[in-house]
Design a protein around this motif. Structure first.
Motif, PDB file in Angstrom:
ATOM      1  N   ILE A  18     135.597 122.272 -53.929  1.00 50.17           N
ATOM      2  CA  ILE A  18     137.072 122.964 -53.740  1.00 50.17           C
ATOM      3  C   ILE A  18     137.850 122.485 -54.653  1.00 50.17           C
ATOM      4  CG2 ILE A  18     138.867 123.512 -52.264  1.00 50.17           C
ATOM      5  CD1 ILE A  18     136.997 122.885 -49.950  1.00 50.17           C
ATOM      6  N   THR A  19     138.411 123.506 -55.580  1.00 49.35           N
ATOM      7  CA  THR A  19     139.459 123.144 -56.723  1.00 49.35           C
ATOM      8  C   THR A  19     140.439 124.035 -56.609  1.00 49.35           C
ATOM      9  OG1 THR A  19     138.266 124.629 -58.396  1.00 49.35           O
ATOM     10  CG2 THR A  19     137.388 122.421 -58.182  1.00 49.35           C
ATOM     11  N   GLY A  20     141.749 123.307 -57.070  1.00 49.99           N
ATOM     12  CA  GLY A  20     142.822 124.304 -57.276  1.00 49.99           C
ATOM     13  C   GLY A  20     143.977 123.412 -57.963  1.00 49.99           C
ATOM     14  N   LYS A  21     144.944 124.377 -58.251  1.00 52.08           N
ATOM     15  CA  LYS A  21     146.246 123.450 -59.089  1.00 52.08           C
ATOM     16  C   LYS A  21     147.415 123.921 -57.929  1.00 52.08           C
ATOM     17  CE  LYS A  21     144.821 124.587 -63.577  1.00 52.08           C
ATOM     18  NZ  LYS A  21     145.196 125.404 -64.855  1.00 52.08           N
ATOM     19  N   ILE A  22     148.009 122.697 -57.873  1.00 52.08           N
ATOM     20  CA  ILE A  22     149.206 122.722 -56.856  1.00 52.08           C
ATOM     21  C   ILE A  22     150.599 122.334 -57.597  1.00 52.08           C
ATOM     22  CG2 ILE A  22     150.162 121.368 -54.965  1.00 52.08           C
ATOM     23  CD1 ILE A  22     147.162 120.623 -54.443  1.00 52.08           C
ATOM     24  N   ASN A  23     151.482 122.970 -57.382  1.00 53.31           N
ATOM     25  CA  ASN A  23     152.846 123.167 -58.244  1.00 53.31           C
ATOM     26  C   ASN A  23     153.553 121.778 -57.211  1.00 53.31           C
ATOM     27  OD1 ASN A  23     155.600 122.941 -58.913  1.00 53.31           O
ATOM     28  ND2 ASN A  23     155.319 125.257 -59.459  1.00 53.31           N
ATOM     29  N   ARG A  24     153.870 120.686 -58.256  1.00 54.26           N
ATOM     30  CA  ARG A  24     154.613 119.702 -57.147  1.00 54.26           C
ATOM     31  C   ARG A  24     156.034 119.883 -56.994  1.00 54.26           C
ATOM     32  NH1 ARG A  24     153.365 114.885 -61.808  1.00 54.26           N
ATOM     33  NH2 ARG A  24     154.996 113.762 -60.536  1.00 54.26           N
ATOM     34  N   LYS A  25     156.559 120.950 -57.379  1.00 56.48           N
ATOM     35  CA  LYS A  25     157.948 121.161 -57.100  1.00 56.48           C
ATOM     36  C   LYS A  25     157.601 121.808 -55.421  1.00 56.48           C
ATOM     37  CE  LYS A  25     161.361 122.412 -60.431  1.00 56.48           C
ATOM     38  NZ  LYS A  25     162.005 123.679 -61.243  1.00 56.48           N
ATOM     39  N   ASP A  55     139.897 127.541 -55.053  1.00 54.40           N
ATOM     40  CA  ASP A  55     138.469 128.097 -55.334  1.00 54.40           C
ATOM     41  C   ASP A  55     137.507 127.243 -54.555  1.00 54.40           C
ATOM     42  OD1 ASP A  55     139.371 129.996 -56.998  1.00 54.40           O
ATOM     43  OD2 ASP A  55     139.508 128.550 -58.614  1.00 54.40           O
ATOM     44  N   ALA A  56     136.463 127.878 -54.014  1.00 52.80           N
ATOM     45  CA  ALA A  56     135.657 126.979 -53.230  1.00 52.80           C
ATOM     46  C   ALA A  56     134.171 127.533 -53.869  1.00 52.80           C
ATOM     47  CB  ALA A  56     135.673 127.274 -51.759  1.00 52.80           C
ATOM     48  N   GLU A  57     133.456 126.664 -54.481  1.00 55.28           N
ATOM     49  CA  GLU A  57     132.081 126.946 -54.764  1.00 55.28           C
ATOM     50  C   GLU A  57     131.113 126.422 -53.741  1.00 55.28           C
ATOM     51  OE1 GLU A  57     128.582 125.673 -58.069  1.00 55.28           O
ATOM     52  OE2 GLU A  57     130.785 125.191 -58.553  1.00 55.28           O
ATOM     53  N   PHE A  58     130.403 127.115 -53.206  1.00 51.94           N
ATOM     54  CA  PHE A  58     129.379 126.674 -51.802  1.00 51.94           C
ATOM     55  C   PHE A  58     128.180 126.238 -52.768  1.00 51.94           C
ATOM     56  CE2 PHE A  58     125.866 127.974 -48.868  1.00 51.94           C
ATOM     57  CZ  PHE A  58     126.234 127.021 -48.207  1.00 51.94           C
ATOM     58  N   ILE A  59     127.802 124.980 -52.431  1.00 51.46           N
ATOM     59  CA  ILE A  59     126.823 124.423 -53.121  1.00 51.46           C
ATOM     60  C   ILE A  59     125.309 124.748 -52.397  1.00 51.46           C
ATOM     61  CG2 ILE A  59     125.679 122.071 -54.033  1.00 51.46           C
ATOM     62  CD1 ILE A  59     128.335 123.019 -55.508  1.00 51.46           C
ATOM     63  N   GLY A  60     125.583 124.688 -51.305  1.00 46.63           N
ATOM     64  CA  GLY A  60     124.405 125.020 -50.389  1.00 46.63           C
ATOM     65  C   GLY A  60     124.098 124.370 -49.019  1.00 46.63           C
ATOM     66  N   PHE A  61     123.128 124.804 -48.394  1.00 46.15           N
ATOM     67  CA  PHE A  61     122.557 124.217 -47.203  1.00 46.15           C
ATOM     68  C   PHE A  61     121.479 123.320 -47.484  1.00 46.15           C
ATOM     69  CE2 PHE A  61     124.679 128.044 -45.150  1.00 46.15           C
ATOM     70  CZ  PHE A  61     125.419 127.255 -44.179  1.00 46.15           C
ATOM     71  N   ASN A  62     121.151 122.133 -46.637  1.00 50.69           N
ATOM     72  CA  ASN A  62     120.156 121.353 -47.080  1.00 50.69           C
ATOM     73  C   ASN A  62     119.955 120.458 -45.816  1.00 50.69           C
ATOM     74  OD1 ASN A  62     118.011 119.920 -48.302  1.00 50.69           O
ATOM     75  ND2 ASN A  62     119.348 119.316 -50.220  1.00 50.69           N
ATOM     76  N   ALA A  63     118.739 119.689 -45.705  1.00 56.76           N
ATOM     77  CA  ALA A  63     118.543 118.862 -44.730  1.00 56.76           C
ATOM     78  C   ALA A  63     118.375 117.559 -45.249  1.00 56.76           C
ATOM     79  CB  ALA A  63     117.429 119.618 -43.797  1.00 56.76           C
ATOM     80  N   TYR A  64     118.681 116.629 -44.590  1.00 53.86           N
ATOM     81  CA  TYR A  64     118.299 115.104 -44.938  1.00 53.86           C
ATOM     82  C   TYR A  64     118.281 114.166 -43.836  1.00 53.86           C
ATOM     83  CZ  TYR A  64     118.768 110.683 -47.697  1.00 53.86           C
ATOM     84  OH  TYR A  64     118.335 109.563 -48.325  1.00 53.86           O
ATOM     85  N   ASN A  65     117.277 113.392 -43.680  1.00 54.84           N
ATOM     86  CA  ASN A  65     116.918 112.563 -42.596  1.00 54.84           C
ATOM     87  C   ASN A  65     117.260 113.007 -41.269  1.00 54.84           C
ATOM     88  OD1 ASN A  65     116.390 110.522 -44.262  1.00 54.84           O
ATOM     89  ND2 ASN A  65     118.401 109.408 -44.372  1.00 54.84           N
ATOM     90  N   GLY A  66     116.951 114.629 -41.175  1.00 55.83           N
ATOM     91  CA  GLY A  66     117.031 114.915 -39.821  1.00 55.83           C
ATOM     92  C   GLY A  66     118.375 115.845 -39.778  1.00 55.83           C
ATOM     93  N   ASP A  67     119.284 115.521 -40.618  1.00 59.89           N
ATOM     94  CA  ASP A  67     120.748 116.021 -40.389  1.00 59.89           C
ATOM     95  C   ASP A  67     120.690 117.433 -41.403  1.00 59.89           C
ATOM     96  OD1 ASP A  67     121.689 114.099 -38.809  1.00 59.89           O
ATOM     97  OD2 ASP A  67     122.370 112.755 -40.414  1.00 59.89           O
TER      98      ASP A  67
END
Length: 173
Positions: free
Chosen positions: A135-142, A116-128
């Motif tokens: 991103i979240t998920g469950k992974i089977n160890r096997k 699952d991917a949650e898009f938080i957003g676009f932003n600008a900081y110090n010219g960048d």
């Protein structure tokens, strides 16, 4: 126009969690990684995401209330220090709900996963310009030949079949 955004490791983190003794979680954090996202025309639809995670990072040990663990308790970090992810598709459902499919490689085993991917957003900081995702998920160890019941260096049994992955990723262009 396609733009490649680089992962900002100083503003991103990854948390890997697993249950131990059935009732509690041990969590391991790391921020030694690299990656990118390709964004077409400043929209995240069909974005391509890749990242490498160094689980042999000694800076942030696993932590419980009384004990410090390390990633070697879960992974063979000396032989396989890098976890890799390369997306194969990015499906936008709503502004904040997205499904990220891709190939995950842990301990030289590559499997297709859906996160699952949650898009938080676009932003600008110090010219960048910045783009942020959780991103979240469950992974089977096997699936990745990770021992189902390894003992930590302190004798704690990790007896859950799943690992939980929580990645807060910030990209800069």
């Amino acid at each position: 126009m396609k733009t490649t955004w680089r992962l900002d490791g100083t503003q991103s983190d990854v948390l890997i969690k697993t249950k131990h003794n059935v009732i509690a979680y041990l969590a391991g954090g790391t921020n030694t990684f690299d990656g990118y996202i390709d964004i077409e025309n400043n929209t995240i639809e069909d974005a391509s995401i890749a990242f490498l995670l160094d689980v042999n990072n000694k800076k942030k040990p696993l932590h419980t209330a009384k004990k410090h663990q390390n990633m070697n308790d879960l992974f063979d970090v000396n032989q396989y220090p890098i976890i890799r992810f390369q997306s194969t598709s990015f499906e936008k459902i709503t502004n904040n709900i997205n499904f990220l499919k891709g190939n995950l490689t842990i301990q030289n085993v590559t499997k297709a996963v859906e996160l699952d991917a949650e898009f938080i957003g676009f932003n600008a900081y110090n010219g960048d310009k910045k783009a942020a995702f959780e991103i979240t998920g469950k992974i089977n160890r096997k699936d990745f030949n990770i021992s189902e019941n390894p003992l930590s260096t302190y004798g704690v049994a990790y007896n859950n079949k799943e690992l939980k992955l929580i990645a807060n990723l910030e990209f800069t262009v």
